[in-house]
Design a protein around this motif. Sequence first.
Motif, PDB file in Angstrom:
ATOM      1  N   MET A 177       0.852  -1.200   0.000  1.00  0.00           N
ATOM      2  CA  MET A 177       0.000   0.000   0.000  1.00  0.00           C
ATOM      3  C   MET A 177       0.887   1.250   0.000  1.00  0.00           C
ATOM      4  O   MET A 177       2.079   1.190   0.284  1.00  0.00           O
ATOM      5  N   LYS A 178       0.264   2.411  -0.269  1.00  0.00           N
ATOM      6  CA  LYS A 178       1.021   3.655  -0.225  1.00  0.00           C
ATOM      7  C   LYS A 178       0.861   4.311   1.155  1.00  0.00           C
ATOM      8  O   LYS A 178      -0.185   4.170   1.813  1.00  0.00           O
ATOM      9  N   ALA A 179       1.925   4.988   1.543  1.00  0.00           N
ATOM     10  CA  ALA A 179       1.919   5.603   2.882  1.00  0.00           C
ATOM     11  C   ALA A 179       2.915   6.748   2.915  1.00  0.00           C
ATOM     12  O   ALA A 179       3.912   6.747   2.189  1.00  0.00           O
ATOM     13  N   LEU A 180       2.633   7.725   3.769  1.00  0.00           N
ATOM     14  CA  LEU A 180       3.564   8.836   3.984  1.00  0.00           C
ATOM     15  C   LEU A 180       4.314   8.557   5.287  1.00  0.00           C
ATOM     16  O   LEU A 180       3.716   8.524   6.368  1.00  0.00           O
TER      17      LEU A 180
ATOM     18  N   ILE B 109       5.877   6.267   0.263  1.00  0.00           N
ATOM     19  CA  ILE B 109       6.287   4.895  -0.032  1.00  0.00           C
ATOM     20  C   ILE B 109       5.105   4.200  -0.689  1.00  0.00           C
ATOM     21  O   ILE B 109       3.960   4.369  -0.259  1.00  0.00           O
ATOM     22  N   ASN B 110       5.373   3.465  -1.756  1.00  0.00           N
ATOM     23  CA  ASN B 110       4.263   2.828  -2.478  1.00  0.00           C
ATOM     24  C   ASN B 110       4.109   1.347  -2.178  1.00  0.00           C
ATOM     25  O   ASN B 110       3.098   0.748  -2.523  1.00  0.00           O
TER      26      ASN B 110
ATOM     27  N   PHE C 215      -2.053   8.447   7.218  1.00  0.00           N
ATOM     28  CA  PHE C 215      -1.699   8.899   5.869  1.00  0.00           C
ATOM     29  C   PHE C 215      -1.241   7.685   5.071  1.00  0.00           C
ATOM     30  O   PHE C 215      -0.069   7.532   4.715  1.00  0.00           O
ATOM     31  N   ALA C 216      -2.184   6.820   4.774  1.00  0.00           N
ATOM     32  CA  ALA C 216      -1.900   5.543   4.113  1.00  0.00           C
ATOM     33  C   ALA C 216      -3.218   4.993   3.576  1.00  0.00           C
ATOM     34  O   ALA C 216      -4.298   5.479   3.934  1.00  0.00           O
TER      35      ALA C 216
END
Lengths: 321, 321
Positions: free
Chosen positions: A1-4, A14-15, A115-116
């Motif tokens: 998953m994407k996340a800050l 990050i993807n 944030f993900a």
Amino acid sequence: MKALVFRDNQLSVINDRPEPQPAADEVVIDVRLAGICRTHIEITRGYMSFEGVLGHECVGVVSRAGGAAGKKWLDRRVVCEINCVCGKCDMCLTGLRNHCRQRTVIGISGRDGAFADYIVVPQRNCHRVPETMSDEEAVFVEPLAAAIQVVKQVPVDSRMKVTVLGDGRLGLLVGQVLQSVGCSPRLVGKHPKKMAFAEKRSIRVVPLEDLKPANTDDLVVDCTGSPKGLETAMQLVRPRGIIMLKSTCAAGEPLNLSPLVINEVHLIGSRCGPFLEAIEMLAKKEVNVSGLISRRFKFDRSLDAIRAAGDHDSLKILLAM
Amino acid sequence: MKALVFRDNQLSVINDRPEPQPAADEVVIDVRLAGICRTHIEITRGYMSFEGVLGHECVGVVSRAGGAAGKKWLDRRVVCEINCVCGKCDMCLTGLRNHCRQRTVIGISGRDGAFADYIVVPQRNCHRVPETMSDEEAVFVEPLAAAIQVVKQVPVDSRMKVTVLGDGRLGLLVGQVLQSVGCSPRLVGKHPKKMAFAEKRSIRVVPLEDLKPANTDDLVVDCTGSPKGLETAMQLVRPRGIIMLKSTCAAGEPLNLSPLVINEVHLIGSRCGPFLEAIEMLAKKEVNVSGLISRRFKFDRSLDAIRAAGDHDSLKILLAM
């Protein structure tokens, strides 16, 4: 998953972060909308020494339950309390769960934040969002609860002379909460656009540069997010008056607390507040939050969003997953 | 008359200072004994920007009255409250006379103090000293009143876990006052002789170096006289607990108050206290003060006395006029 993620003193998108797995008492929330808070900026300056996924204001839909207890939340739109507690320590057992000795705090301490794409939280941290409430309103439940905490800790009445220091997101929420309990606070600010919001809500505004130190306020709520706020508050509060401190900062500042001793002031720290009351206030439209949204970013522009949240003119910046 | 004066950043003994003249509502006290307080050391570092005769703890005999109202005090042995108030401002009219907006404070702000042959005070500031009480006891009325103020501002009960930070004169008085209301405080110190006094009074003592930060205290009273004290207090107090701050310092210190916000601590400044209750406690021998006297100097050695008061091992230093 994407996340800050904040790590090694650096923020990055990050993807390919692995999806978090829920324990038996946890659920997975598919995050729809998240809000950026000043705390995020302090975290990137070292506050709480946090590393991991940022974000603690969000609304989303429960997509998975780790065990039977969480099943009731499946497909429900929820907001979630940020303190994840043990239920067993002296704080939990004496009604101070938000002060749990073993707590983790979503996106702030020992637990990944919102944030993900997905966030995992204890199922008992979830609160259902009424259908009539938009995501854009629901994302304000956490900061509004923190604002409500002011009037939970101090009995405020209409006769009190109250000043809110700071025209940021939190100050503008605290100002409205004080109005809702019959108070007529004045708000001290320094950003024209933000002060205009307060004036539109019939909150009396005083630009910081016009402020006269007079030691006549019964209550001063410091929402500046700056160590300088307390110094100003000490110049405004009357002897035996109350200062509520909402600002947490990564860095200290030279500070002489003698005026607090001389004037026998009560200084009260204030943090998280009651979610149910925040949901109710929002549902009843007792506070205006739509005017507090400056911009909405898509997640792939989350670094721009964080930067925008640091702008002096910015109010709430939202991140859409 | 002779007087110990702080002026132009310098302390000096003056032998030809004009005798102070009483206004109609004032009396002249012929000072017999005065005590040196940490505040004097802070004043010589710039605290309150005071210039004039130092000294605010004293006992003496009224030798002259400026008008009819003061005549009843003639030849009486008295102690005097240090805040000289207007009786007309919002503070005076709402029961907060010690916070009078126009106040002068003996030897601290706008009014000469007691390190002199004579001091002039408003007649209503005087309290008669019981005949059974020695000068050496009476000179402790002012600091004992300040110690009593702690339990006037916070309802203390025997179930509370209480720590007194600081083994100085004030800390040792506060410890005894807490005992007198049924509390069993522990006292944190770093000077063997001072800690020995506390132990003799059955106060549990913990050397600072052995202190473990645990955030479990219900109440911490900071009597360290140092900005560092608050930092330690924040490590000891439990979430939602109370810190009482008795320390006034000339200089600020870098200080991060985030723990206070996170733990929603109440920080309460505390200054002067009730003279009548202090006189009563001393009269009933509910506190021991004789063990707190380190040395007694004659006035012509007052500069040595001030130096001695700054020694780490010193408790109360007295000046005999």
